[in-house]
Scaffold this active site. Structure first.
Site: not given
Ligand code: NDP
Length: 251
Positions: A156, A189
């Protein structure tokens, strides 16, 4: 003219909160979801109740061959609902996580991380670049894990490291259209991410708090506020940079 933001993965987590916060600032929103249509529709309703326009489009950022069709759908939406206005702000946010130490990581798992975090935003941005306004701003979401290391995060974090290099190249190449590109790297987060691994574990939360200057885990709204700040005119002279929003994790 009302500004317009496009957010990938706006149905849940950081993308959802960013969409809501930007709408509160008077910005119209188009966002994508992958499979959770109901969550997406709830976000659409919440934004519409503030008086802003909101549209949810299905998109799997791993499916590169579908992106031409997505671009056409987006173009039609811009023509019909936004009088041909282009996208002012793009937030490349969609993504999933993986916890596997290097010795246990399969080729499929590494491919999945590279597909969703590297190829996804690279080709998504490439395809829709003609629909982004000159002078626009792109934020690519990375992670604190691209700067510091925890066992089990290699695949990742490697992908997020590539996001940060990609940001600098996009900033250089898109500058001829005055499009700025920056990285936002959240710390840990509490969202659905990795099955709620941070949100649902008191042990994980105290570990994160113990290595964080501000002594707590982040909430989605911390990132929504950071995105809103970066998509404001205070950031007009900033491009190609990495901003970490982690409350000072592992300083
Ligand atoms: P969530 O799991 O809460 O949300 C993920 C989102 O991405 C959802 O809207 C989901 O859609 C969408 N998604 C998942 N797979 C795909 C795909 N193949 N194509 C398009 N959309 C997709 O994750 P977070 O909000 O926590 O994470 C968002 C970003 O932040 C990511 O890039 C993550 O790597 C990054 N991040 C998160 C951290 C954390 O601790 N949470 C820390 C640092 C970075 P659906 O609802 O339809 O499934």
């Amino acid at each position: 003219m009302t500004k317009l933001a496009l957010i990938t993965g706006g149905s849940r987590g950081l993308g959802r909160d960013s969409a809501l916060k930007l709408a509160e600032k008077g910005i119209d929103i188009i966002f994508t979801y992958h499979s959770n249509e109901q969550a997406a529709q709830e976000v659409v309703s919440a934004i519409q109740s503030t008086g802003r326009k909101a549209f949810a489009l299905q998109c799997d950022v791993r499916n590169i061959s579908s992106l031409d069709t997505f671009k056409q759908t987006l173009s039609t939406l811009l023509d019909k609902q936004f009088e041909g206005h282009k996208v002012d702000y793009l937030l490349n946010n969609a993504g999933t996580g993986l916890h596997a130490e290097i010795e246990q990581t399969s080729e499929e798992q590494l491919d999945e991380m590279l597909n969703i975090h590297v190829k996804g935003p690279f080709f998504f941005t490439q395809k829709i670049l003609p629909l982004i306004a000159d002078g626009g701003h792109i934020i690519n979401i990375s992670s604190g894990l691209a700067r510091f290391s925890f066992p089990g995060s290699a695949a990742y974090a490697m992908a997020k490291g590539a996001v940060e290099v990609m940001t600098r190249y996009m900033a250089k190449e898109f500058a001829n259209r005055k499009i700025r590109v920056n990285t936002l790297a959240p710390g840990a987060i509490a969202t659905d991410f990795r099955g709620g691994a941070i949100r649902d574990s008191e042990q994980a939360q105290s570990m994160v708090a113990s290595v964080t200057a501000l002594n707590r885990v982040g909430e989605a709204q911390d990132i929504g506020k950071a995105v809103t700040a970066m998509f404001s005119e205070g950031f007009d002279w900033i491009t190609g940079q990495r901003i970490e929003a982690s409350g000072g994790m592992i300083l």
